[in-house]
Design a protein around this motif. Structure first.
Motif, short mmCIF file in Angstrom:
data_model
loop_
_atom_site.label_atom_id
_atom_site.label_comp_id
_atom_site.label_asym_id
_atom_site.label_seq_id
_atom_site.Cartn_x
_atom_site.Cartn_y
_atom_site.Cartn_z
N SER A 1 16.86 -18.31 26.09
CA SER A 1 15.48 -18.06 25.17
C SER A 1 15.33 -16.62 25.34
O SER A 1 14.82 -15.86 24.54
N PHE A 2 14.86 -16.48 26.68
CA PHE A 2 14.36 -15.19 27.22
C PHE A 2 15.34 -13.96 26.84
O PHE A 2 14.81 -12.89 26.42
N GLU A 3 16.67 -14.41 27.09
CA GLU A 3 17.65 -13.06 26.85
C GLU A 3 17.44 -12.98 25.29
O GLU A 3 17.55 -11.62 25.14
N LYS A 4 17.47 -13.87 24.51
CA LYS A 4 17.62 -13.52 23.14
C LYS A 4 16.32 -12.99 22.60
O LYS A 4 16.77 -11.85 21.79
N GLU A 5 15.24 -13.34 23.00
CA GLU A 5 13.94 -12.60 22.33
C GLU A 5 13.74 -11.35 22.86
O GLU A 5 13.38 -10.42 22.14
#
Length: 467
Positions: A255-259
């Motif tokens: 999630s962190f990587e995508k955002e």
């Protein structure tokens, strides 16, 4: 508010009966224990059990319940004006989402001796270790301005500190290599007069082998906005995963990587290459050792070769070098130049035309005005302590030109005028200070020059305006 950490389970220890804390606001029983403070709410002032002269503000996330002992990470905040409630109130939602205990010192302030700082920090850490449900491998310190230097100083001398979040100021002056290492997340506003210091600190930490990251944001010299502090929480949490202090959470990482990738693409799409590059560096630093970073590293290499990025980087570096020279000149000019000269000089800082995107020149001038404000404050105080009222008046006049919305110049003038027995002019300046937001009632009551005025109606009326 984004939350990447709901899937991370804290360490849970079941204990029989009530879980007790040694907190000064609780009720003592025959076993010399105090009941756990209520979770999910801010406690404005709690006294340390072993030293009641030391107090702190507290937020326990709602996951903390009586009957269990959750071992949670903790962040101790140091404010330069002993306003520990300020960061606790500002970041309570982050603490709740990330399941962090947060406390803010009610005693630590600028101008204290090293011994007093050590006493305060020692009492707070002892309170935590002995009485709170703390994961002792995840104790962090955070501070703003002078409080940032306090946080770093304590971490440099205390082996139990896992990491530091330094806001708006770096390490205290060191004459040798840092005696120990810890994770360090630094941040500063683009209009913060300490921006250059923070950027240079990043270079020093590189050479010293620290795990670190320095983030910038749009803002002046102040506690960072919640989204920036959230990045610090995220960074520390991912470091804990890498160090196997907590379980690796693939969902949180993804999630962190995508955002973060979406934010990078948005910034670079608007031509903000320098900010995009910094965010790529943040992603790589946060997730190093946790996932495949090849795509992020490729984007970093591409941006580093980008002409627009190189131009933006060069402009910032030039502005910071010019700013450093100007700061040095200000320290001399403060004493050698008169008010008229300073009026013209300050107008040159404020005369830049604003655009949709703040230019490096405009940001540099904002930082210089902020630096001049602090320089005047420090030198006016020094002149007052030395009994040099003529110099104090001169510096205060420049102070007000540089920072016209700040109530401090008017407050300083108000008690200097009392020394000259000009009560009417003093009350006029005090009125201006209150109109600008002066709200330190205790300081006003304890100001020596105002003692004996309680029966003087204009002073009494002004005192009543401060809640």
């Amino acid at each position: 508010m984004k939350n990447y950490f709901t899937g991370i389970a804290p360490v849970l220890l079941l204990v029989p009966g009530m879980f007790f804390l040694s907190c000064g606001n609780g009720r003592k029983d025959s076993r010399n224990t105090f009941q756990l403070q209520q979770s999910g709410t801010i406690h404005e002032k709690v006294s340390c059990a072993e030293d009641p002269s030391i107090s702190y503000s507290l937020y326990l996330p709602s996951v903390v319940k009586t009957g269990t002992a959750l071992r949670l990470p903790v962040i101790v905040f140091f404010d330069p004006h002993a306003s520990g409630l300020l960061p606790v109130g500002k970041y309570r939602e982050l603490a709740e989402a990330g399941q962090y205990i947060i406390i803010g010192s009610g005693n630590s302030r600028n101008g204290q001796s090293a011994a007093e700082t050590e006493r305060i920090a020692g009492a707070l850490l002892s309170e935590l270790w002995k009485n709170y449900p703390v994961d002792t491998m995840r104790i962090y310190l955070a501070g703003f301005s002078g409080g940032s230097r306090v946080a770093s100083l304590v971490a440099l001398t205390n082996g139990r500190i896992r990491g530091v979040i330094g806001c708006g100021a770096g390490f205290p002056g060191l004459n040798q290599s840092p005696p120990r290492k810890f994770d360090y997340f630094g941040c500063a506003g683009m209009a913060d007069f300490n921006l250059g210091e923070m950027i240079r600190l990043g270079e020093m930490l590189d050479q010293a082998g620290f795990t670190h990251f320095i983030m910038t944001f749009n803002g002046p010299h102040e506690w960072p906005p919640a989204d920036v502090m959230e990045s610090a929480f995220e960074w520390m949490t991912f470091k804990a995963m890498k160090e196997k202090l907590i379980k690796k959470d693939e969902s949180s990482i993804s999630s962190f990587e995508k955002e973060t990738e979406q934010r990078i693409d948005s910034l670079t799409g608007k031509g903000r290459m320098l900010e995009g590059f910094t965010l790529v560096e943040f992603e790589i630093g946060a997730l190093d050792g946790l996932t495949d970073l090849t795509p992020a590293e490729s984007k970093r290499d591409y941006l580093k070769k980008n002409t627009e990025y190189q131009q933006q980087y060069t402009r910032r570096e030039m502005a910071l070098r010019e700013e450093q020279k100007e700061q040095q000149k200000m320290m001399t000019d403060l004493y050698t130049m008169d008010k008229k000269w300073w009026s013209r000089r300050i107008k040159s800082y404020t005369g830049s035309k604003k655009t949709t995107e703040e230019t490096e020149e405009l940001l540099k001038n904002k930082r210089l005005l902020s630096f001049l404000s602090l320089l005047c404050y420090s030198n006016a105080n020094a002149a007052i302590k030395q009994g040099n009222s003529d110099l104090a008046y001169k510096v205060i006049d420049i102070y007000e030109l540089a920072d016209p919305v700040n109530p401090e110049p008017n407050y300083m003038r108000s008690f200097l005028l009392m020394e000259r027995s000009d009560t009417a002019a003093s009350m006029a300046q005090l009125q201006m200070a209150i109109d600008k937001g002066f709200s330190d009632r205790l300081r006003l009551i304890e100001q020596p020059e105002f003692r004996g005025l309680n029966e003087y109606r204009p002073y009494f009326d002004l005192l009543q305006k401060i809640k």
